[in-house]
Design a protein around this motif. Structure first.
Motif, mmCIF file in Angstrom:
data_model
loop_
_atom_site.group_PDB
_atom_site.id
_atom_site.type_symbol
_atom_site.label_atom_id
_atom_site.label_comp_id
_atom_site.label_asym_id
_atom_site.label_seq_id
_atom_site.Cartn_x
_atom_site.Cartn_y
_atom_site.Cartn_z
ATOM 1 N N THR A 145 0.835 -1.200 0.000
ATOM 2 C CA THR A 145 0.000 0.000 0.000
ATOM 3 C C THR A 145 0.870 1.250 0.000
ATOM 4 O O THR A 145 2.053 1.204 0.359
ATOM 5 N N LYS A 146 0.255 2.360 -0.357
ATOM 6 C CA LYS A 146 0.975 3.629 -0.401
ATOM 7 C C LYS A 146 1.119 4.272 0.973
ATOM 8 O O LYS A 146 1.688 5.354 1.103
ATOM 9 N N PHE A 147 0.628 3.575 1.999
ATOM 10 C CA PHE A 147 0.798 4.038 3.377
ATOM 11 C C PHE A 147 2.076 3.491 4.008
ATOM 12 O O PHE A 147 2.459 3.936 5.087
ATOM 13 N N GLN A 148 2.724 2.502 3.391
ATOM 14 C CA GLN A 148 3.755 1.730 4.074
ATOM 15 C C GLN A 148 5.149 1.927 3.480
ATOM 16 O O GLN A 148 5.319 2.005 2.257
ATOM 17 N N VAL A 149 6.127 1.967 4.380
ATOM 18 C CA VAL A 149 7.540 2.008 4.026
ATOM 19 C C VAL A 149 8.216 0.833 4.725
ATOM 20 O O VAL A 149 7.882 0.506 5.869
ATOM 21 N N GLU A 150 9.172 0.215 4.053
ATOM 22 C CA GLU A 150 9.919 -0.887 4.657
ATOM 23 C C GLU A 150 11.403 -0.574 4.670
ATOM 24 O O GLU A 150 11.961 -0.077 3.687
ATOM 25 N N THR A 151 12.063 -0.867 5.803
ATOM 26 C CA THR A 151 13.515 -0.805 5.867
ATOM 27 C C THR A 151 14.065 -2.203 6.089
ATOM 28 O O THR A 151 13.390 -3.077 6.640
ATOM 29 N N ARG A 152 15.304 -2.403 5.656
ATOM 30 C CA ARG A 152 15.941 -3.719 5.746
ATOM 31 C C ARG A 152 17.364 -3.554 6.277
ATOM 32 O O ARG A 152 18.035 -2.575 5.965
ATOM 33 N N THR A 153 17.822 -4.521 7.032
ATOM 34 C CA THR A 153 19.222 -4.544 7.445
ATOM 35 C C THR A 153 20.009 -5.437 6.493
ATOM 36 O O THR A 153 19.443 -6.284 5.801
ATOM 37 N N ASP A 154 21.307 -5.253 6.486
ATOM 38 C CA ASP A 154 22.195 -6.221 5.862
ATOM 39 C C ASP A 154 22.302 -7.430 6.788
ATOM 40 O O ASP A 154 21.986 -7.340 7.978
ATOM 41 N N PRO A 155 22.775 -8.564 6.290
ATOM 42 C CA PRO A 155 23.004 -9.704 7.185
ATOM 43 C C PRO A 155 24.041 -9.349 8.249
ATOM 44 O O PRO A 155 25.082 -8.752 7.945
ATOM 45 N N CYS A 156 23.759 -9.704 9.487
ATOM 46 C CA CYS A 156 24.630 -9.376 10.616
ATOM 47 C C CYS A 156 24.895 -10.629 11.442
ATOM 48 O O CYS A 156 23.997 -11.442 11.653
ATOM 49 N N ARG A 157 26.103 -10.754 11.950
ATOM 50 C CA ARG A 157 26.402 -11.802 12.919
ATOM 51 C C ARG A 157 26.103 -11.312 14.334
ATOM 52 O O ARG A 157 25.601 -12.039 15.171
ATOM 53 N N SER A 158 26.423 -10.037 14.558
ATOM 54 C CA SER A 158 26.268 -9.447 15.880
ATOM 55 C C SER A 158 24.936 -8.730 15.988
ATOM 56 O O SER A 158 24.556 -7.955 15.097
ATOM 57 N N VAL A 159 24.216 -8.947 17.094
ATOM 58 C CA VAL A 159 22.966 -8.223 17.313
ATOM 59 C C VAL A 159 23.247 -6.741 17.570
ATOM 60 O O VAL A 159 22.405 -5.896 17.271
#
Length: 383
Positions: free
Chosen positions: A54-68
């Motif tokens: 929908t045009k209401f939503q934005v998504e962010t993503r992380t790169d793969p990480c070993r450390s939290v």
């Protein structure tokens, strides 16, 4: 309990996707301006930001990480970037599983042939798609092993939902639920927990059956709360509402990874996982959605009601060996302590409304918690 030796690193990589709602900075109502936010955030985040259905939503993503710790830093960075981008356009983003204010039904759907096929297939179900989740990906390149790990994780999905419940409102009304997002999402024919499966081949055959039956647009529309990722060598856990804070998303990711590691140890010992009573699992989902961490949940193996906090503590105890191995135990313990003191996201949203009886205060509070390191340049008008 001692974890078995595994080849390579015993701490899998992980990544997180977070979804946010775009709202007007003054009124707090959902605004169909996701493309604007994405365009303005892209210089800072590149491919780590994108749109949604929908045009209401934005998504962010992380790169793969070993450390939290690294994961947490990327989550904070992503939230700050989209919040700053939104504010520059007279908007804000909020980490809530459902809209609080504004006309969200039906939402404006993004254009494209895939979206058109989705609308033709799912019809009125698209009317309630303005909902936001967090997805945790845990490295699991062996697809057969990942399926069996999923069998073990199915029993934990209701507890993970309760821990992250953060969607009490559906436009301008308190639903009485802690996670209304999961209730609306549960109407879909391919949502909820996956079935008990014993191999990647059986998993693929099941997906093919759903495609042949017209229940999917493509393989990417398997919306189970636990699935093999279609794009990455990961097991993806999708049951949770997007949490108010990046800290909570990072703690959730740490807990999910630990549960995957412990389940993998059981699989390597020849255990394919428990075959749960479907009615009890469905009941546990409903109770988790209704009560969140503020009430009771259902033990999916016995049907007994137990305090949600006790179920969460039992889950963390199960994950403890892997949490300690990764150095994440203190982080998850602090999260549980925070929830015990301040409540889940739904409780905190309602507390904001109770202060002055205004839903605009709820939106203000969510926006402030979404990216606390970004000053709110706009003040909301009282309702």
């Amino acid at each position: 309990m001692t974890l078995r030796q595994r080849s390579g690193s015993s701490v899998p990589l992980l990544g997180v996707e977070e979804e946010f709602l775009v709202v007007d900075a003054d009124r707090g109502e959902v605004a169909p301006e996701a493309a604007t936010v994405v365009d303005r955030a892209r210089p800072a985040l590149g491919t780590r930001v994108g749109g949604e259905i929908t045009k209401f939503q934005v998504e962010t993503r992380t790169d793969p990480c070993r450390s939290v710790e690294d994961l947490d830093a990327q989550l904070v960075e992503g939230r700050a970037a989209v919040q700053a981008a939104a504010l520059s356009a007279g908007l804000r983003v909020i980490a809530s599983g459902s809209p609080v204010l504004g006309r969200a039904v039906p939402p404006p759907i993004t254009e494209g042939p895939r979206q058109d096929r989705g609308t033709a297939t799912f019809r009125g179900l698209h009317d309630e798609l303005a909902i936001c989740a967090v997805h945790v990906h845990v490295e699991q390149p062996d697809r057969d092993r990942a399926v069996l790990i999923g069998n073990h994780l199915r029993q934990h999905l209701p507890a993970l939902l309760a821990l992250t419940a953060n969607s009490p409102y559906w436009p301008e009304r308190d639903t009485g639920y802690a996670s209304w997002r999961s209730v609306t999402w549960g109407r879909w024919p391919v949502a909820g927990p996956p079935p008990f499966l014993t191999s990647a081949r059986q998993y693929d055959e099941h997906v093919d059956m759903l495609l042949d039956a017209g229940a999917l647009v493509d393989q990417g529309t398997i919306f189970w709360d636990l699935r093999l990722s279609t794009n990455h060598p990961t097991l993806e856990v999708r049951v949770a509402d997007v949490p108010l804070t990046a800290t909570e998303s990072a703690a959730l990711a740490a807990l999910v990874r630990a549960l995957v590691v412990v389940a993998g140890d059981a699989v390597d010992g020849g255990d394919e996982g428990p075959q749960l009573v479907p009615e009890l699992l469905r009941l546990a989902y409903w109770r988790a959605a209704r009560d969140g961490m503020g009430g009771h949940g259902v033990d999916v193996t016995t049907g007994r009601l137990l305090p949600a906090a006790a179920l969460a503590e039992r889950l963390v105890a199960l994950a403890r060996p892997a949490l300690d191995e990764a150095g994440d135990g203190a982080r998850v313990d602090a999260w549980l302590g925070w929830l015990a003191t301040d409540g889940d996201g739904a409780t905190r949203q309602r507390a904001a409304a109770a202060r002055h009886g205004r839903l605009t205060d709820v939106v203000d509070e969510i926006a402030a918690q979404t990216a606390p390191n970004v000053p709110m340049c706009e003040e909301s008008t009282p309702a």
